[in-house]
Design an enzyme around this catalytic site. Structure first.
Site, mmCIF file in Angstrom:
data_model
loop_
_atom_site.group_PDB
_atom_site.id
_atom_site.type_symbol
_atom_site.label_atom_id
_atom_site.label_comp_id
_atom_site.label_asym_id
_atom_site.label_seq_id
_atom_site.Cartn_x
_atom_site.Cartn_y
_atom_site.Cartn_z
ATOM 1 N N ASP A 53 0.814 -1.214 0.000
ATOM 2 C CA ASP A 53 0.000 0.000 0.000
ATOM 3 C C ASP A 53 0.847 1.265 0.000
ATOM 4 O O ASP A 53 2.061 1.239 0.250
ATOM 5 C CB ASP A 53 -0.914 0.006 1.229
ATOM 6 C CG ASP A 53 -2.123 -0.897 1.073
ATOM 7 O OD1 ASP A 53 -2.391 -1.326 -0.063
ATOM 8 O OD2 ASP A 53 -2.798 -1.163 2.076
ATOM 9 N N LYS A 75 -3.386 3.553 -2.509
ATOM 10 C CA LYS A 75 -4.449 4.522 -2.736
ATOM 11 C C LYS A 75 -4.065 5.833 -2.066
ATOM 12 O O LYS A 75 -3.615 5.844 -0.923
ATOM 13 C CB LYS A 75 -5.779 4.035 -2.149
ATOM 14 C CG LYS A 75 -6.222 2.648 -2.582
ATOM 15 C CD LYS A 75 -7.532 2.296 -1.919
ATOM 16 C CE LYS A 75 -7.952 0.864 -2.224
ATOM 17 N NZ LYS A 75 -7.087 -0.119 -1.551
ATOM 18 N N MET A 192 -7.688 9.290 8.922
ATOM 19 C CA MET A 192 -8.126 9.836 7.627
ATOM 20 C C MET A 192 -9.075 11.013 7.795
ATOM 21 O O MET A 192 -10.083 11.129 7.104
ATOM 22 C CB MET A 192 -8.784 8.724 6.784
ATOM 23 C CG MET A 192 -7.836 7.584 6.447
ATOM 24 S SD MET A 192 -8.649 6.126 5.742
ATOM 25 C CE MET A 192 -9.380 5.399 7.235
#
Length: 274
Positions: A53, A75, A192
């Site tokens: 990732d 991502k 996030m």
């Protein structure tokens, strides 16, 4: 490194020839390679195929043998090299082709790492797998910034939440259990949440949490260039904007944040402003 914009052409031999392969979901921890578990470090050193990732640090990736195939499936906000469904399909296809692969994820796979979704996909496809946990981003940020996640005098509970929910294109519509998050005597860690910090601050205050509640944002926790920025629930959005805070960063809210003034200087990884 193999990029998904290129054909998947792998060069290394694999011990799983014939039959179904195997997947190991590995937590890469918060970034500092010294914080990997022994089991995770050993798995990395013996890997022949790694899907990794965006939040996996370069220092951790350096433990992977040069001969191993590496596929970036990371991502970042607004750009995904491959969808989550696509990642699961790729893992299944490779394993059904007899490959043993290591799925490397930042922090802990089962803490906002979508490891649960990937494990479900493997079970549905009949792919054998195991999971190696990692130190979570919250644990790493707490230790590196001098902010205990719990403390008998300040916080009797710990709540982990995400500031970015699936399917929400508008940052103004973050839908969390605000009343639960606004309860006293607990530590709230938001993953996030940089882009939605103004909404988080406003909603928590609207649901009863004082604007004077200590709050912090920890950027690049445990990595070179870490910053720990402390303010209050009311002031943190403007402080983060002024300091141009960018992901990856964690938001910590609760009276335990006040301990940063006492403990922060003793946290070896703390770099930057307060």
């Amino acid at each position: 490194m193999t990029l998904l914009s290129e054909p998947l052409q792998f060069s290394s031999d694999d011990t799983a020839t014939g039959g179904v392969g195997h997947v190991t979901l590995v937590g890469a921890g918060p970034g500092d390679p010294d914080l990997l578990t022994v089991k995770a470090a050993n798995a990395l050193r013996n890997a022949t195929l790694v899907l990794y990732d965006n939040l996996v640090s370069k220092a951790v990736l350096e433990l992977v043998p040069a001969s191993a195939d590496r596929v970036y499936v990371g991502k970042v906000s607004g750009h995904h090299s491959l969808s989550q469904t696509g990642i699961i399909e790729l893992m299944v296809r490779l394993a059904k082709g007899g490959r043993r692969l290591l799925r490397l994820k930042g922090g802990d796979p089962y803490v906002f790492g979508r490891g649960g979704e990937e494990a479900q996909g493997l079970v549905a496809a009949g792919i054998p797998f195991d999971v190696i946990p990692g130190i979570s981003a919250a644990q790493g940020a707490a230790a590196a910034s001098g902010i205990p996640l719990t403390h008998r005098d300040y916080a009797e509970a710990l709540v982990l939440a995400t500031g970015h929910l699936r399917g929400e294109a508008d940052a103004r519509t973050v839908d969390l259990d605000w009343a639960q998050l606004a309860r006293p005597r607990q530590t709230v860690v938001i993953y996030m949440g940089v882009a939605t910090l103004p909404v988080i601050s406003a909603q928590l205050q609207a649901h009863g949490l004082s604007g004077d509640t200590p709050a912090a944002i920890i950027e690049r926790a445990t990595l070179p260039g870490q910053r720990t920025i402390v303010g209050t629930l009311a002031t943190l959005p403007e402080i983060a904007r002024t300091h141009d805070v960018r992901a990856p960063a964690l938001i910590m809210i609760g009276t335990v944040v006040s301990l940063h003034a006492e403990l922060g200087e003793h946290a070896s990884a703390v770099i930057g402003c307060r």
